[in-house]
Every structure is written in structure tokens, then in C-alpha cells.
Design an enzyme around this catalytic site. Structure first.
Site, PDB file in Angstrom:
ATOM      1  N   HIS A 296      30.126  41.131  41.605  1.00 41.54           N
ATOM      2  CA  HIS A 296      30.277  41.283  40.160  1.00 41.54           C
ATOM      3  C   HIS A 296      29.696  42.617  39.731  1.00 41.54           C
ATOM      4  O   HIS A 296      28.665  43.052  40.256  1.00 41.54           O
ATOM      5  CB  HIS A 296      29.570  40.141  39.408  1.00 41.54           C
TER       6      HIS A 296
ATOM      7  N   ASP B 102      34.792  33.814  38.476  1.00 42.39           N
ATOM      8  CA  ASP B 102      36.247  33.911  38.407  1.00 42.39           C
ATOM      9  C   ASP B 102      36.908  33.287  39.636  1.00 42.39           C
ATOM     10  O   ASP B 102      37.985  32.700  39.539  1.00 42.39           O
ATOM     11  CB  ASP B 102      36.670  35.379  38.283  1.00 42.39           C
TER      12      ASP B 102
END
Length: 428
Positions: free
Chosen positions: A306, A363
């Protein structure tokens, strides 16, 4: 606020001081607002080193894997609270009493219906229109229906518009899905919870009864919570910038939806599913893992690591457990889900991924859950937008509540032609 100062020395000028500001958490910031009076200003493409505002809503410490909403860790909220309670917290600043929560839930529930003429907007779209295009257009059009809450200077009207947006986004999102597959729109039911209602409007049909699976409803509620707000990202900043001009709340949220639609922002879980389809089967995973480790190869594993969280994504911890609960409950035989689970195992065990902290992020898991539920990838970003609306509108309201709030006006470093004289076309 600290008494520390930063001294700036510009060649040919006397040194001058800038105040250093401290928040309740995070890094100190240098207040550069008076730089213009000194004849200079900062250059920061993407605003990666610039605090554009003060906010009390969300705090992120990417190095430590911390995400706080109004001071509360996301892990505690996701495990012990609900999406609507989190909405109340973001909008009002404090957790509600049981009475206040019940009142808030009832208010949201009774605002889920949309004006019947809104269906006409959908019928104006071509049948293969992307659901995000429909969502963006219809949300922007809401301002033509609700004239009674367009005064941005009235806190009561701002609150009413916030409630309406939180309540109606699931209905509009489900309408976009139903229109895209040629099924009739489904009206909300007041006896259902927020997540149950969304699933009901997505998957029920007039020809038969639909029973909401409580495990799926719980998973959807957590997906909503884990995407509710994420500090000053591109779409939130877009909403704030649009709102600084005095635009109405529906136009501002439509602007946020448009920003979120970009694949670099809201399309991460959709990109993850696309990657899984590219890999195709478990036996091809070693080939793609090797490609991911090869710096010369353009292939990248989507849904791992991330930009903000350098150690781990605190939302992914919650989502991982929920993901496995859903897959166990549904017992789905899907080769792509098998690929996803094997990739997860490798990312958590392979020294290369562990060393580089390429952990599965939120995600990755949310995309798997949504696919398992039966939601098409074209709806992934729509659900993200629906979840994030409460964060957007909370930041919008916070900004308008500030004294001396100004319209956004970023500066630029001009690199074009210097002043030159115009030459008529016959002399060129």
C-alpha cells in the site's frame, strides 16, 4: 500549537521565520501561508508534502499501520460497531447513545427512497453505460430534487443533505446495477438493515422472495466501514476543493465520485480481479510470481502492499478474517478464488514478499468477497463510492464549519513562453 519556528533563507533576502504547527498526532507542519508576502511559494506536485487543511476526522500513521476515525482504531470499530454507527461518528464527532443511534438509523432508513422521476435519468443512459457514469450523473442531479437543503451556510440543511446522501447512495447504486443487467428497479425495505437493504435491492427480483444471508450482510457492512474515510486522498480533496467554491453538496459528491473513478484511486480491487483473471489458474502462479520479482518485467501484483501503509494495512487484517468466513460459508468452486487464496499464502510466507512488505491489502480481500457474493467488477468502484460518501460529506461539512474558509486556489510554477508580441497571420 507549538512555539517552534522554521527559518527560511532566500538568496538576496533577509532570513524570515515561519511558525511550526503541531496537531494531536502525526508530524509537525510548517505554516507557509505568509510565503507569498516574501515573493516566493512552495512547489509540491500532488501536494504530497503539503497539509491542505486542518481536520478532526481521520488520522493515518502509515509507518505504524494505524487508522483512527475520530480517535477510534478502525479494528475496534469494524469488529464491534456498524457502518451506520461509524457514519454517525464521522458526521457528529462522537459515538451516539443507544437512543441517538436508533434515531439516526431510523432517519437514514426513511430517507432511502428516491424520487420516482430519478428512474427517468437511468432510462436515458445506453444499456452498456458504466455504472460509475450513471452514479456520477444521477448523484449530481439530486440537487434538482432537493431544493430545501442547498444552503451551505445553514448547518441544519447541511446535516439534512448529508443524511440524504448516506441514505440514497445504496438505492442509486443498486439502480445502476439493475439497469445495467436489464432488471426492474427494486425499492428499499424499511425493515432491513443498511447492508441488508443494499443486498436486497441488488439481488432480489419481483418473481421470487430473496433471503439475505446474514454472513454476507455482515461482510458488506464491514466493506462499507473499511472504505468509509481515508484522510485527504484524491477524491476527498476533490470534494473539499469543489465545496470551497460554494457548490451544493450533491455536486461536490458527484465530483468526488468522478475522482474516485480513476483507476489509480478507486479501481484497485477491480484491478486485482483483472490480475487474477490474467493468471487464470493456480498452476500458473509461479510464473507470475517470478515476473513480479523481476525488476525488468512490467508486471505487478495488484492488491499487495500500500502506498500509505508501509508495514501493514490495518483494514486488511479485519477484511482477511471476513473474506475467509464468506468463502467458507458460500463453498464456492471458483478457480479465480483458488488463485487468490494461493497468492495470499505466498505473500504471507515468501521471504521476498515478507521482506518488501508486499502484504495483501484491503482491496485484495474486498475484491475477492465482492466476486464471491456475485457482484460484477464494474460495480466494485460504485460500492467504494457508496461507502466513501459519508467520509466525503463529513469533510465537506467540517470545511464549511471553519471560520474564514477560503476558496481553494493552488499556485503553479509557470514554464511556458515568456511575454511576446502577437504577429498577425499574414506576417508569420
Amino acid at each position: 500549537m507549538a512555539d517552534k519556528k522554521a527559518t527560511v533563507q532566500v538568496t538576496g533576502q533577509e532570513p524570515f521565520d515561519l511558525p511550526i504547527m503541531s496537531g494531536t498526532a502525526g508530524n509537525d507542519v510548517i505554516d507557509v501561508r505568509t510565503l507569498g508576502a516574501q515573493g516566493v511559494f512552495t512547489y509540491d506536485p500532488g501536494f504530497l508534502a503539503t497539509a491542505s487543511c486542518q481536520s478532526e476526522i481521520t488520522f493515518i500513521d502509515g509507518g505504524k499501520g494505524v487508522l483512527l476515525h475520530r480517535g477510534y482504531p478502525i479494528e475496534q470499530l469494524a469488529n464491534d460497531s456498524s457502518y451506520l454507527e461509524l457514519c454517525y461518528l464521522l458526521l457528529h464527532g462522537e459515538l451516539p447513545s443507544s437512543e441517538k443511534l436508533e434515531e439516526f438509523e431510523e432517519t437514514i432508513t426513511h430517507h432511502t427512497m428516491v424520487h420516482e422521476k430519478i428512474a427517468n435519468f437511468f432510462h436515458g443512459f445506453v444499456v452498456d453505460a458504466h455504472p460509475m457514469a450513471m452514479l456520477c450523473g444521477v448523484v449530481g442531479a439530486l440537487s434538482s430534487f432537493y431544493h430545501d437543503d442547498l444552503s451551505i451556510t445553514d448547518p441544519a440543511q447541511r446535516k439534512r443533505s448529508a443524511y440524504r446522501l448516506v441514505a440514497k447512495l445504496p438505492t442509486i447504486a443498486a439502480m445502476a446495477y439493475k439497469y445495467s443487467i436489464g432488471q426492474p428497479f427494486v425499492y428499499p425495505k424499511n425493515k432491513l438493515s443498511y447492508s441488508e437493504n443494499f443486498l436486497h435491492m441488488m439481488f432480489s427480483v419481483p418473481a421470487e422472495d430473496y433471503e439475505v444471508n446474514p454472513i454476507i450482510a455482515k461482510a458488506m457492512d464491514k466493506i462499507f466501514m473499511l472504505h468509509a474515510d481515508h484522510e485527504q486522498n484524491a477524491s476527498t480533496s476533490t470534494v473539499r476543493l469543489a465545496g470551497s467554491s460554494g457548490a451544493n453538496p450533491y455536486a461536490c459528491i458527484a465530483a468526488g465520485i468522478a475522482s474516485l473513478w480513476g483507476p489509480a484511486h478507486g479501481g484497485a480491487n477491480e484491478a486485482c480481479l483483472t490480475m487474477l483473471q490474467q493468471i487464470g489458474s493456480v498452476d500458473r502462479i509461479p510464473e507470475f510470481v517470478a515476473k513480479a520479482k523481476d525488476k525488468a518485467d512490467p508486471f505487478r501484483l495488484m492488491g499487495f502492499g500500500h502506498r500509505v501503509y508501509k508495514n501493514f494495512d490495518p483494514r486488511a487484517k479485519v477484511m482477511r478474517e471476513t473474506c475467509h468466513e464468506v468463502l467458507t460459508a458460500l463453498k464456492i468452486n471458483d478457480p479465480l478464488l483458488d488463485v487468490a487464496m494461493e497468492l495470499e499464502r505466498i505473500a504471507l510466507e515468501d521471504p521476498y514478499f515478507v521482506e518488501k512488505k508486499l502484504y495483501p491489502n484491503v482491496d485484495f480481500y474486498s475484491g475477492i468477497i465482492l466476486k464471491a457474493i456475485g457482484i460484477p467488477t464494474s460495480m466494485f468502484t460504485v460500492i467504494f463510492a457508496m461507502s466513501r460518501t459519508v467520509g466525503w460529506i463529513s469533510h465537506w461539512d467540517e470545511m464549511l464549519s471553519e471560520k474564514g474558509q477560503k476558496i481553494g486556489r493552488p499556485r503553479q510554477l509557470y514554464t511556458g513562453a515568456p511575454k511576446r508580441d502577437y504577429v498577425t497571420v499574414d506576417k508569420r
